[in-house]
Every structure is written in C-alpha cells, then in structure tokens.
Scaffold this motif. Structure first.
Motif, PDB file in Angstrom:
ATOM      1  N   PHE A  24      68.105  -3.116  38.334  1.00 14.93           N
ATOM      2  CA  PHE A  24      66.726  -2.645  38.185  1.00 14.93           C
ATOM      3  C   PHE A  24      65.761  -3.608  38.880  1.00 14.93           C
ATOM      4  CE2 PHE A  24      62.854  -1.437  36.001  1.00 14.93           C
ATOM      5  CZ  PHE A  24      63.029  -0.081  35.801  1.00 14.93           C
ATOM      6  N   LEU A  55      53.458   7.577  38.568  1.00 22.19           N
ATOM      7  CA  LEU A  55      54.877   7.429  38.283  1.00 22.19           C
ATOM      8  C   LEU A  55      55.178   6.186  37.453  1.00 22.19           C
ATOM      9  CD1 LEU A  55      56.385   8.420  41.747  1.00 22.19           C
ATOM     10  CD2 LEU A  55      56.005   9.853  39.767  1.00 22.19           C
ATOM     11  N   GLN A  64      58.669  -1.132  32.633  1.00 20.19           N
ATOM     12  CA  GLN A  64      59.394  -0.082  33.346  1.00 20.19           C
ATOM     13  C   GLN A  64      60.855  -0.031  32.909  1.00 20.19           C
ATOM     14  OE1 GLN A  64      58.930   0.286  37.662  1.00 20.19           O
ATOM     15  NE2 GLN A  64      57.116  -0.985  37.565  1.00 20.19           N
ATOM     16  N   ARG A  71      64.869   6.176  28.130  1.00 22.59           N
ATOM     17  CA  ARG A  71      65.220   7.502  28.649  1.00 22.59           C
ATOM     18  C   ARG A  71      66.722   7.614  28.866  1.00 22.59           C
ATOM     19  NH1 ARG A  71      60.908   6.699  32.302  1.00 22.59           N
ATOM     20  NH2 ARG A  71      62.480   6.395  33.924  1.00 22.59           N
ATOM     21  N   ASP A  76      68.787  10.686  30.130  1.00 25.36           N
ATOM     22  CA  ASP A  76      67.811  11.095  31.144  1.00 25.36           C
ATOM     23  C   ASP A  76      67.592   9.941  32.121  1.00 25.36           C
ATOM     24  OD1 ASP A  76      65.629  11.804  32.643  1.00 25.36           O
ATOM     25  OD2 ASP A  76      64.188  11.675  30.993  1.00 25.36           O
ATOM     26  N   GLY A  78      66.001  10.357  34.957  1.00 22.19           N
ATOM     27  CA  GLY A  78      64.847  10.677  35.789  1.00 22.19           C
ATOM     28  C   GLY A  78      65.229  11.527  36.986  1.00 22.19           C
ATOM     29  N   PRO A  79      64.212  12.172  37.578  1.00 19.95           N
ATOM     30  CA  PRO A  79      64.484  13.032  38.730  1.00 19.95           C
ATOM     31  C   PRO A  79      64.611  12.214  40.013  1.00 19.95           C
ATOM     32  CG  PRO A  79      62.172  13.165  38.150  1.00 19.95           C
ATOM     33  CD  PRO A  79      62.813  12.212  37.173  1.00 19.95           C
ATOM     34  N   THR A  81      63.918  11.215  43.842  1.00 27.13           N
ATOM     35  CA  THR A  81      62.686  11.280  44.636  1.00 27.13           C
ATOM     36  C   THR A  81      62.970  11.365  46.131  1.00 27.13           C
ATOM     37  OG1 THR A  81      62.655   8.873  44.654  1.00 27.13           O
ATOM     38  CG2 THR A  81      61.280   9.967  43.005  1.00 27.13           C
ATOM     39  N   VAL A  83      66.748  11.953  47.600  1.00 22.21           N
ATOM     40  CA  VAL A  83      67.958  12.670  47.999  1.00 22.21           C
ATOM     41  C   VAL A  83      67.736  14.178  47.853  1.00 22.21           C
ATOM     42  CG1 VAL A  83      70.406  13.024  47.529  1.00 22.21           C
ATOM     43  CG2 VAL A  83      69.444  10.743  47.415  1.00 22.21           C
ATOM     44  N   LEU A  84      67.391  14.610  46.664  1.00 17.44           N
ATOM     45  CA  LEU A  84      67.002  16.001  46.421  1.00 17.44           C
ATOM     46  C   LEU A  84      65.839  15.954  45.443  1.00 17.44           C
ATOM     47  CD1 LEU A  84      70.425  17.799  45.862  1.00 17.44           C
ATOM     48  CD2 LEU A  84      68.818  18.275  47.677  1.00 17.44           C
ATOM     49  N   PRO A  85      64.622  15.771  45.964  1.00 25.45           N
ATOM     50  CA  PRO A  85      63.483  15.518  45.079  1.00 25.45           C
ATOM     51  C   PRO A  85      63.386  16.550  43.965  1.00 25.45           C
ATOM     52  CG  PRO A  85      62.842  15.303  47.350  1.00 25.45           C
ATOM     53  CD  PRO A  85      64.244  15.839  47.363  1.00 25.45           C
ATOM     54  N   GLY A  86      63.159  16.040  42.753  1.00 23.00           N
ATOM     55  CA  GLY A  86      62.959  16.952  41.633  1.00 23.00           C
ATOM     56  C   GLY A  86      64.240  17.285  40.890  1.00 23.00           C
ATOM     57  N   VAL A  87      65.384  17.062  41.524  1.00 17.02           N
ATOM     58  CA  VAL A  87      66.638  17.354  40.838  1.00 17.02           C
ATOM     59  C   VAL A  87      67.027  16.140  40.002  1.00 17.02           C
ATOM     60  CG1 VAL A  87      69.072  17.946  41.123  1.00 17.02           C
ATOM     61  CG2 VAL A  87      67.366  18.871  42.685  1.00 17.02           C
ATOM     62  N   SER A  95      77.122  16.592  40.620  1.00 24.81           N
ATOM     63  CA  SER A  95      77.429  17.572  41.661  1.00 24.81           C
ATOM     64  C   SER A  95      78.096  16.919  42.873  1.00 24.81           C
ATOM     65  CB  SER A  95      76.171  18.334  42.076  1.00 24.81           C
ATOM     66  OG  SER A  95      75.332  17.495  42.832  1.00 24.81           O
ATOM     67  N   TYR A 300      65.034   5.301  43.605  1.00 26.60           N
ATOM     68  CA  TYR A 300      65.458   4.441  42.492  1.00 26.60           C
ATOM     69  C   TYR A 300      66.360   5.171  41.503  1.00 26.60           C
ATOM     70  CZ  TYR A 300      61.695   1.152  43.797  1.00 26.60           C
ATOM     71  OH  TYR A 300      60.882   0.279  44.448  1.00 26.60           O
TER      72      TYR A 300
ATOM     73  N   PHE B 215      58.995  13.840  40.206  1.00 20.23           N
ATOM     74  CA  PHE B 215      58.455  15.093  39.714  1.00 20.23           C
ATOM     75  C   PHE B 215      59.569  16.112  39.577  1.00 20.23           C
ATOM     76  CE2 PHE B 215      54.990  13.058  41.989  1.00 20.23           C
ATOM     77  CZ  PHE B 215      54.021  13.080  41.012  1.00 20.23           C
ATOM     78  N   VAL B 216      59.448  16.951  38.565  1.00 24.22           N
ATOM     79  CA  VAL B 216      60.418  18.010  38.395  1.00 24.22           C
ATOM     80  C   VAL B 216      59.736  19.327  38.735  1.00 24.22           C
ATOM     81  CG1 VAL B 216      61.928  19.177  36.770  1.00 24.22           C
ATOM     82  CG2 VAL B 216      61.637  16.702  36.650  1.00 24.22           C
ATOM     83  N   PHE B 217      60.352  20.074  39.645  1.00 22.59           N
ATOM     84  CA  PHE B 217      59.756  21.326  40.093  1.00 22.59           C
ATOM     85  C   PHE B 217      60.371  22.514  39.378  1.00 22.59           C
ATOM     86  CE2 PHE B 217      58.987  18.305  43.474  1.00 22.59           C
ATOM     87  CZ  PHE B 217      57.639  18.542  43.737  1.00 22.59           C
TER      88      PHE B 217
END
Lengths: 335, 556
Positions: A24, A55, A64, A71, A76, A78-79, A81, A83-87, A95, A300, B215-217
């Motif tokens: 971290f 953020l 942090q 989390r 959790d 976190g999503p 930012t 590689v595949l934002p939001g996933v 996957s 991250y 952000f989560v969409f």
C-alpha cells in the motif's frame, strides 16, 4: 500434523498482512496515480485535484489504509480505475485467473511430462547423446530470457509461418462461457471449435512459459536419480536379484522423486513471474497481462488485489509442498 | 521409447526455431496465413479497452471508437472533415439573439431496442445529461459535458444549457444561457449522442457511484448501450478481450455492409502490426510512423488522416521565473528548428505550426509565418534578457505515443540539441505518462514540457479556448499581466453571433498570442494514420479519428 499445518497457516496470514502494508505504501509513493488514467490529457489541474479529493486520495496514507482494510474485510477491494474502469477489482482477478491457471497448468504439465522422463533417462544413460543434449537444452532454457523466447516463438511460428495465432486467447467466435477455463468450457458445451481455437492460442505461450520449469525439473530429476543410483540400497536390491523394473519403480523413482516434488512446487510460484512476461508478449488476457496494464495505468485497486492474491498463493503453495513432503517422507513429520 | 523421442523432438524443434528465424524472410507467403475471418466480419485491433459503452461518461478515444459505430448525435460530421453536417437532425436555425436553436428531426428513425427516435427522446436525452447528480455531476465523470456545457442542474457552476422543449414530434427547441461559437458543432461529439430513453431508464443509466478509489458505472453503461446507428451492441467478452457489434437491420440510412464488427483489444502496437500481418485483424489504429513504409510494402493500406492537432512546447514560469520575460520565451521560439523536427521526427505530411490552430479552422491567421529558426537571434535575446546560459528544466513523457507526438523522446532530443546550441543547459525529467507526467506538469512543476491536443470539432475556441480560456491552466497564464485579458477576449470572441466578425476576432487573437503573449510555443501538426489490410475499402480517414466501419467491404 494438524498442529503443524495450523501454525503454518497463521504464519501465512501474518506474512500477507505485513505485505499489504508495504504494498500500500509503495504504490502510493510512486509518482502519478489513478487520476491521470481516468482523466487523460484533457483535464486541468483543478479537475485533477477535485478528483483526488473525491476518491479520498488526498487523505493521510494511514487513513487511506485503514479504509482499505475495512473494505477489504468485507471482500470489497474497490473498483478498477485503469484496467477496466468501474469493474470490481476482485471481479477482474476472478475473471482473469482461469486464463493464467490454464496457461500455467499446461506449461507445468509440459515441463513435467518432458522434464521428468528426460531427466531420468539422461541419468540412466549418463554421458550419452540424450544426456548431453538434455543438459545443453536445460542450460539454454535457463539462460534465455522468457520474453525473448516468447518473441522468437511468436515471430517464427505466428507472424512468419502463420501456423498459430499471434496473440489472444481465442478467436472471437462467441463461445459459451461456463467456468472461464476455455478448454473445459468447450468440452462441457461440446463446442469443439472453441476448444480447438483455445488450444491453438495456448501452444506458443505455454511453450515459452514451460522452458524454465522444464530446465529446472530436468536437472533436479537427473541429479536426484544419479544420487539414488549410487545408494547402497539400490546395489543391495540388485544383489538380491530383483528385476530392474522393481528396482526402478520401488527404489529409485520413489526416492528420487522427493526433491523433484519440492522443485515442481517452487516452480509454480516462479511461474507467475514468467506468466507476466509471457502474457504480455502474447496479449493473453490473464493475471500477468492485467498486472502489467494496471501498473502502467497506476490502477491501485487492481494492483493490490493481484499482488496480495499472488502472495497468498505463493505462501500457500509453499505450505502445500511442505505437507506433501511430510506425507512422502515420514522423517519430516517427526522433526 | 517415446520419452527419448519427445526429448529429441524438443531438441529438434529448438534448432528449427533458430534455423528458421534466419531464413524466415524468404518463407513468407503473400498475405500471410492465420485465421482470417471472412463472410462479413470486420475485426479491428483496438489499442485499449473502452472504459464504458455510454459515451456520455467517457473522454477517451477507445471508448468513442466503439460508441461511434452504435450511436449518433443530432449533428454529424462530413466524411473526412471536421465540419458539421446533418445527423439525426436534418436542419437547425438559431433565433435572432443566438440563444434558442430549433432542430428539425429525421423521421422514421428507431433505436436498436425499437423505441422511436423523436423530439421527446431528444429532450429526455438532454434532461438526462443536465440532471446528473452525485458523482455524475462532477467534471471527473462527465468531463465532456463539463468542458462544453459547464455545470449541471445543481447550479454549482453556470451552465450553457437552459432548456429543451418539444414543439412537435419532429421539432425540438434547445435553449442556451449565452451565445457560443461551439454551437451546434459540439452536438456532434460522441458524448452527446442520442441514446434510447427506454433502455437508459430500464438499466439505470444515471447511477454512477464513487466507491473506494474509483467509480462504479451502471448496467446500462457496462452492458446495454442503445443508439440509432448502423451497428448495435452484441457482447463484450472480457475474458477474451473482444467486443462484438452486430448489424442493425432497421437502420434509417444505408444499412451496414458487414454483419459483424469485432474489436480485439491489443495494447501493444507491434502486436497489432503482427496480427495484421498474420491476417487475424483487418485494421488497427495509430501505426508508428516508422512502420508506414514497411506496412505499405507488405500490401497494407496506410490511410493518412488530415492533421487536426497541435504539438506544443509548454512553458510554465512557476518553477522557472526567467520565463516571465517575453524575450526569453521568444528566444526559445527562435532557437527551435521546427522544419528539421518535422522532417526527421514526424511522419510524412506533418507541417510546422505557425499558430495554435490548424489551417482548416475559421480564425486561422494566414498572415502568420512559421517562426524563423534563428539561433544567433535567440542567443542575442537571451543575453539581452540576462538569461544567457541558464538552466532549463525540460520534461517529456515516456510510455506513450500520441497522434501529435509519435515518439516523445526523439522530439525532446531534437529540441534539447537546439536549446543547447544557443548556450542553454538542459536538465531533463522523464516521467511515465500516467506515472506522474500529466499530474506534475499540470501542477506547474515543469518549466518546459511537451504536450498537445487533438481537436474535437472545427472551431478556434476548441483549441485556443481550451488552452487559455481559463487563467489557471497548465501554462499558468495567471502569472502574466495579459492572462486575464486573454481569457476575456476569448470569451468575447466565442460569444460573438456574427460569423464574419467572430472569425476576425479569432484571427487577431491568434496573432496576439504569437507575437505579444506567447504562453507556449507551437511546434507542429502531425497527421495520424489508420491501417487497413489489403483489399479493405469503405473507410474514410477522419481528422477527428472517428471513422465508422459499417460500410467496410472486405476484398480478396
């Protein structure tokens, strides 16, 4: 035995926990961060600062970290930012994992089914053509960097000859996904074209990835068999007039396999490093490729999940090897 | 027995590899082997994964490349240009004061989910964009709206958007709070594409949430984008990094010639080239200019787009107070040998820049000449300014190629040589693009830096307005006495209704920026290319890099 395993498990948790703190801190000490990847060159300093704050990246690092820990305790991470934002980062790990496992399993199986017999035969016929050839091959396998070999294989067999695909994991044929293991999925759903396509895509990366484990397994097997052949009990067995098949299987192989099992276990850990490079060269969508991309984009969340998971697996495999060892060799247990 | 055979086979094949690589050149068959897919599937090698499929929440080219195939805006762009033409609206007229625009809509248009496209759908789209809340109402998530329309309904920032009124099923009135030259061209931006109100509601298109460090969409943006274009969403196979779009049979215009369009994500540029060689993809973007000749030689088509971008040497006086002196900035301008950079470091078709806008833009000043390369003059000016032999901290990015800057390090080296030739000491700093370069440059840590811009549409405001329309920019123009006046003048030019008058104002501004202000030094305009496999036709290269592939015909 159980107490031993339990103690080792506790150790494992401690190691991963300490690593998470180091990881971290290290990530956040790197220049740049997820904000750039999210915004690109069009954003102003003001927008960047706003996002940093949104953020929570402007808070003290220990705050942090505690938030992250809180989390993570709920699974959790976190999503993503970059590689595949939001996933969800964990989702990305899950996957991508089958691809890396599939590749590593094929590579290690290749290395074992070639390396162990070759090492055994080389030892039996010491100084023969096979022995010399095998030793040379294993030297090359260790000396040539994986990515160089990967490039070479790709260039010759995919780009120039066109025998095999250049990159990726499967042709875009919209195969049905069940487990994420493409070979398995194809077999389960009877989509043989999907199996065939996935196999073709696996050949070159698996070949490139298998060279180091092959070399190591070959040499250890050879050395180990040589050692055992010189043991008194083998000579005794021969003197007793036992058939060579019995000697081979019961005495030589069984005893020679001990260090080989350890080696195979350790090689699985080392595979991940090789997989990062190999997957990158072949654009093979596994953990390694995601790791490289995540680093480039300072993702991250994904970096944390992937590295911690890799560490956990590595520690766990080590534990497994020790336990197996104890099963094969009763002397370990009593120590 | 077989054991020794398999070892022998491995040994043999390794020798084969070494042997073949030596004579591979002669083995090559025309067109290569591989698994080319025929029968109406066009496979394109994308450099990155799209962030989302809802272009409203996107800023990156890879997302727009995909959404552009499925979605359309009220305004389109003429093929191969950056000039507006009718899109889903057939005509538009502004009111006398330039604040209300009336759009006539195309009839008999359907969204992919069967929803009718009409005035009601248009207003639902604009209301949806304007009414963003929470994370959606931040610049970080809805950057294009923020950059072009300003604020949202929450009123935190002034907004250009005022209202949308349905006049009849095929007529819409859009109201603005001020006059702007951006209108109506900006409606052609992919972000403001028309999307199906039914699908947006069904899949919660507006629930973007900040979570952790990202952000989560919503489901809509990830899995169910619905537009009016010739291609519709098929699937996104994340495990295989491929996106499949299908032909939309009820398309209002000329139907797609291909049945399927596949985007295969291949981050590495050389890997894209090899895939094209092997025949597993039929096109890819941003080939390295170094490879153009070789690609042409191998029979591929390198389509060169009109250059609609600018590379500049940015200057920021925060860490280098010497730059506050116009003489020093001008000295740097004369020290740089642009023509040489264009000739040696940039692709064929690149031109040296005389100002911050390309020559296709209304407001481009024809009288401005490319600044003279004059090292003697530069030296003299530096001496006069008392800055002879000073040290400049010069930043350039690694791990990136941009359409305006194919090889940052080489461009940096060329400029460094020029600066050293006039007696300056150069202290280089190299940072990864996402690994600190953008952040720290924007925070004013670099004295000199390389950056650029690709235009969104054909207005001067999109270039110089973007760069200098605010004084807290990456050139920190608030450090100069002319920073605020320049901002005001840009605002004034942008809100001039009369086109002739507006163009005149921009021409004058372009001249002032180059002669009186010089916040940064324009270097070049560079044409990016797109590569297509042999025999592929039906793609018109676009200066905005927003080619559509539905009319592709696969030859051979």
């Amino acid at each position: 035995m159980l107490r031993y395993i339990f103690r080792r498990l506790l150790q494992m948790v401690g190691v991963v926990f300490v690593l998470s703190i180091l990881l971290f801190a290290w990530l956040r000490s790197l220049p740049g961060g997820p904000v750039s990847a999210l915004l690109g060159e069009r954003a102003t300093a003001e927008t960047r600062a706003q996002l940093q704050a949104a953020l929570g990246l402007d808070q003290p690092i220990w705050v942090q970290y505690l938030k992250f820990l809180g989390r993570a305790a709920h699974g959790d991470f976190g999503p993503s930012t970059g590689v595949l934002p939001g996933v969800d980062a964990l989702q990305i790990l899950l996957s991508r994992l089958p691809a890396t496992i599939e590749l590593s399993v094929v590579a290690i199986v290749l290395a074992v089914i070639v390396g162990v017999p070759a090492g055994y035969l080389a030892a039996r016929h010491r100084g023969g053509v096979l022995d010399t050839g095998g030793v040379l091959m294993s030297l090359v396998g260790v000396a040539v960097p994986v990515f160089f070999l990967a490039f070479l294989l790709k260039y010759v067999f995919a780009v120039e000859l066109g025998w095999l695909p250049v990159s990726g994991r499967q042709d875009p044929i919209n195969a049905t996904r069940v487990t994420g293991f493409f070979l398995l999925d194809g077999v389960v759903t009877r989509e043989w074209d999907a199996v065939w396509s996935a196999l073709k895509h696996l050949v070159l990366p698996a070949l490139a990835l298998s060279t180091i484990p092959f070399a190591v397994i070959f040499r250890i097997t050879r050395a180990s068999v040589l050692d055992v052949l010189d043991e008194d009990y083998v000579r005794t067995a021969e003197a007793k007039g036992l058939t060579s098949a019995v000697i081979r299987n019961r005495h030589v192989l069984r005893n020679a396999m001990l260090p080989v099992v350890t080696t195979i276990g350790l090689q699985i850990g080392a595979l991940l490093a090789g997989a990062v490079l190999t997957e990158r060269v072949f654009n093979f969508p596994g953990i390694g490729e995601a790791l490289a991309l995540a680093f480039e984009r300072r993702d991250y969340a994904v970096l944390q999940v992937l590295i911690l998971a890799a560490a956990a697996v590595y520690v766990f495999v080590n534990l497994l090897v020790d336990v197996l060892y104890a099963v094969i060799d009763p002397r370990v247990r009593t120590r | 027995m077989f054991r020794s055979r398999s070892v022998a086979a491995i040994a043999a094949s390794s020798f084969l590899v070494l042997g073949l690589s030596a004579c591979a050149e002669s083995q090559r068959e025309e067109g290569g082997g591989g698994s080319g897919s025929g029968g109406g599937t066009f496979t394109f090698g994308a450099a990155g994964a799209p962030k989302v499929f809802d272009p409203f929440y996107a800023t990156d080219g890879e997302t727009f490349r995909v959404s552009r195939q499925m979605m359309q805006g009220l305004v389109g762009f003429k093929d191969g240009t950056a000039d507006p033409e009718p899109g889903l609206a057939t005509e538009w007229t502004p009111s006398e004061d330039g604040l209300t625009w009336t759009f006539k809509l195309r009839e008999d248009v359907k969204f992919h989910d069967g929803t009718d496209f009409n005035a009601d759908a248009v207003c639902k789209n604009f209301e949806r964009m304007y009414n963003q809340t929470g994370a959606g109402a931040t610049a970080a998530v809805s950057q294009y709206w923020f950059d072009n329309f300003g604020g949202f309904k929450d009123g935190k920032e002034p907004s250009l958007y005022k209202f949308c009124t349905v006049k009849d099923p095929t007529t819409v009135e859009l109201g603005l709070t001020r006059v702007t030259s951006k209108f109506p061209a900006l409606l052609g931006l992919p972000s403001f594409s028309m999307q199906s109100p039914t699908a947006m509601e069904k899949y919660n298109a507006n629930t973007v949430t900040a979570q952790g460090e990202g952000f989560v969409f919503p489901e809509y943006a990830m899995e169910h984008p619905v537009g009016t274009g010739p291609m519709q969403f098929g699937s996104y196979d994340q495990a295989n990094k491929t996106i499949t779009l299908k032909k939309f049979d009820d398309y209002w215009g000329e139907k797609a010639k291909i049945d399927k369009l596949v985007f295969k994500i291949i981050p590495d540029e050389s890997a894209r080239r090899q895939e094209l060689q092997a025949g597993s993809i039929q096109g890819y973007d941003f080939p390295n200019p170094v490879d153009w000749q070789a690609l042409k030689g191998a029979g591929a088509e390198v389509k060169v787009r009109p250059a609609f971008n600018i590379l500049y040497l940015g200057m920021n006086s925060t860490t280098m107070p010497e730059l506050k002196d116009l003489k020093v900035r001008q000295a740097l301008m004369h020290a740089i040998n642009r023509e040489q950079i264009v000739k040696t470091q940039l692709p064929e078709g690149a031109t040296a820049a005389s100002q911050f806008v390309p020559d296709t833009v209304a407001g481009y000043n024809k009288d401005l000449k490319v600044p003279a390369y004059d090292p003697a003059k530069a030296k003299q000016m530096l001496t006069e300014a008392g800055a002879a032999g000073m040290t400049v901290n010069f930043w350039y990015p690694s791990e990136v190629t941009r359409p305006y800057m194919p090889a940052p390090q080489k461009i940096y080296e060329a400029i460094r040589t020029d600066l050293e030739a006039v007696g300056l000491k150069v202290k280089p700093t190299v940072k990864p693009w996402n690994g600190g370069y953008l952040d720290q440059v924007d925070a004013g840590q670099a004295g000199l830096f390389l950056l650029g811009w690709t235009g969104d549409y054909n207005t001067a405001d999109n270039f110089i307005g973007t760069f200098f329309g605010d004084t807290e920019n990456r050139f920190k123009t608030s450090n100069y006495p002319w920073g605020q006046p320049l901002k005001d003048a840009l605002q004034d030019a942008d809100s001039t209704v009369d086109e002739g008058e507006r163009t005149g104002k921009y021409e004058k501004l372009n001249e002032q920026i180059m002669t009186e202000y010089l916040p940064a030094i324009p270097i070049s305009h560079s044409p990016p290319a797109i590569v297509l496999a042999k025999g592929v036709s039906g793609v018109t290269p676009s200066p905005l890099t927003d080619e559509t592939f539905d009319q592709v015909e696969l030859g051979g």
